[in-house]
Design a protein around this motif. Sequence first.
Motif, PDB file in Angstrom:
ATOM      1  N   SER A   1      29.092 -10.564  12.704  1.00  0.00           N
ATOM      2  CA  SER A   1      29.323 -10.630  11.668  1.00  0.00           C
ATOM      3  C   SER A   1      28.359 -11.317  10.352  1.00  0.00           C
ATOM      4  O   SER A   1      28.246 -10.885   9.319  1.00  0.00           O
ATOM      5  N   LYS A   2      27.359 -12.157  11.289  1.00  0.00           N
ATOM      6  CA  LYS A   2      26.417 -12.727  10.296  1.00  0.00           C
ATOM      7  C   LYS A   2      26.983 -13.264   9.115  1.00  0.00           C
ATOM      8  O   LYS A   2      26.631 -13.106   8.069  1.00  0.00           O
ATOM      9  N   LYS A   3      27.684 -14.325   9.418  1.00  0.00           N
ATOM     10  CA  LYS A   3      28.493 -14.918   8.363  1.00  0.00           C
ATOM     11  C   LYS A   3      28.262 -16.484   8.377  1.00  0.00           C
ATOM     12  O   LYS A   3      28.259 -17.326   9.673  1.00  0.00           O
TER      13      LYS A   3
ATOM     14  N   ILE B   1      32.675 -15.081  -1.881  1.00  0.00           N
ATOM     15  CA  ILE B   1      31.676 -14.326  -0.954  1.00  0.00           C
ATOM     16  C   ILE B   1      30.287 -14.084  -1.653  1.00  0.00           C
ATOM     17  O   ILE B   1      30.159 -13.458  -2.769  1.00  0.00           O
TER      18      ILE B   1
ATOM     19  N   SER C   1      27.908 -14.356  -7.398  1.00  0.00           N
ATOM     20  CA  SER C   1      29.109 -14.702  -8.027  1.00  0.00           C
ATOM     21  C   SER C   1      29.096 -15.859  -8.630  1.00  0.00           C
ATOM     22  O   SER C   1      28.412 -16.686  -8.577  1.00  0.00           O
TER      23      SER C   1
ATOM     24  N   SER D   1      29.041 -20.252   6.569  1.00  0.00           N
ATOM     25  CA  SER D   1      30.081 -20.895   5.756  1.00  0.00           C
ATOM     26  C   SER D   1      29.441 -22.184   4.999  1.00  0.00           C
ATOM     27  O   SER D   1      28.870 -23.063   5.913  1.00  0.00           O
TER      28      SER D   1
ATOM     29  N   THR E   1      26.502 -12.541   5.102  1.00  0.00           N
ATOM     30  CA  THR E   1      27.668 -12.741   4.380  1.00  0.00           C
ATOM     31  C   THR E   1      27.580 -14.432   4.192  1.00  0.00           C
ATOM     32  O   THR E   1      27.604 -15.083   5.235  1.00  0.00           O
TER      33      THR E   1
ATOM     34  N   VAL F   1      29.904 -17.634   2.755  1.00  0.00           N
ATOM     35  CA  VAL F   1      31.393 -17.948   2.299  1.00  0.00           C
ATOM     36  C   VAL F   1      30.966 -19.365   1.574  1.00  0.00           C
ATOM     37  O   VAL F   1      30.822 -20.521   2.349  1.00  0.00           O
TER      38      VAL F   1
ATOM     39  N   ILE G   1      22.084  -7.823   6.434  1.00  0.00           N
ATOM     40  CA  ILE G   1      22.861  -8.421   5.315  1.00  0.00           C
ATOM     41  C   ILE G   1      23.609  -9.390   6.003  1.00  0.00           C
ATOM     42  O   ILE G   1      24.199  -9.392   7.075  1.00  0.00           O
TER      43      ILE G   1
ATOM     44  N   MET H   1      25.929  -9.258  -5.136  1.00  0.00           N
ATOM     45  CA  MET H   1      25.609 -10.228  -4.535  1.00  0.00           C
ATOM     46  C   MET H   1      25.740 -11.724  -5.226  1.00  0.00           C
ATOM     47  O   MET H   1      25.973 -12.464  -4.430  1.00  0.00           O
TER      48      MET H   1
ATOM     49  N   ALA I   1      26.498 -12.117  -0.551  1.00  0.00           N
ATOM     50  CA  ALA I   1      25.702 -11.422   0.371  1.00  0.00           C
ATOM     51  C   ALA I   1      24.245 -11.392   0.077  1.00  0.00           C
ATOM     52  O   ALA I   1      23.732 -11.389  -1.059  1.00  0.00           O
TER      53      ALA I   1
END
Length: 282
Positions: A103-105, A76, A3, A107, A67, A69, A65, A1, A78
């Motif tokens: 995608s539930k992303k 990445i 980074s 940025s 994501t 960016v 979940i 999760m 999550a």
Amino acid sequence: MFSRRFEPPQSQSKSFSKSQKLGRSSSSFSKEAGVSKRRHESRRRPSTATNAAAALDPQAEISAIVTLVVGQEQRIFAAHENVLCMSPFFQSVLHNQMLDSQSKKISLPDEEPEIFSSILEYLYKGDYYPRLLHNKKRNSWEIEQPSDDGRAETTIYHHGIDGDLLKDTVIYCAAEKYGLEELKRVALRKQGLQSGIQASTILASARYAYANTPDTDSKLRAHYLALIIRSRSTFKRSGTMQLEMFNGGTQLFFDLFVALSNHVDDISSAATPRTPRSGRPF
């Protein structure tokens, strides 16, 4: 999760001594600081996003979940949707479908991965490393000390300014953006306990604070004004301070002038003897 990315420290000139009573500190991020991704995550963070969310909310395991960016290098992350929605910013993004519903992303190109990792840590655990601890015996707040030979870094390299900033200041400004008022209070208290921060880093962080908080902010900005006034003997010898004031471009230095003027007025008023109505001094 989570980074992490660490940058080499930037050399600076003048610094504050512990005698200025601003708390414990360290310098810029480095691998030697004992906060590498593997060891940091294993000691302070859950092994998976699901476990962390479950500890927070039993229903978190069924949450979608998302994501994220983050940063120029597109790191990445999550996180569970219901955890992110504790932030009004992310709640608006997710509920207003300002992202791909499949995608539930999300940025976040302008965010620093190190800072966003702390934001997520706060959303899941209610604080971020190093934690803020209350000393009951002294009735005071302290910064958690690492249990090993490592140390918690107080500064972070920020790509937006190409230099070091006080990490808690950047977190405070991110909390302002994400609508996390309690996180702002935590970050403000933590930076009030720091010391040994170089004068150039203080000035860069103050400028960043002014650029990333509203004019109505009366806490973080005031913190920097009070810090500079208390440490005026250091700043009046600082070439960085002279250059910053010459370049200008910020409300910081006018506010500093007003604060210094008020400080001098307060001292003058306290030193002036009271005069009775007869016109003769006591």
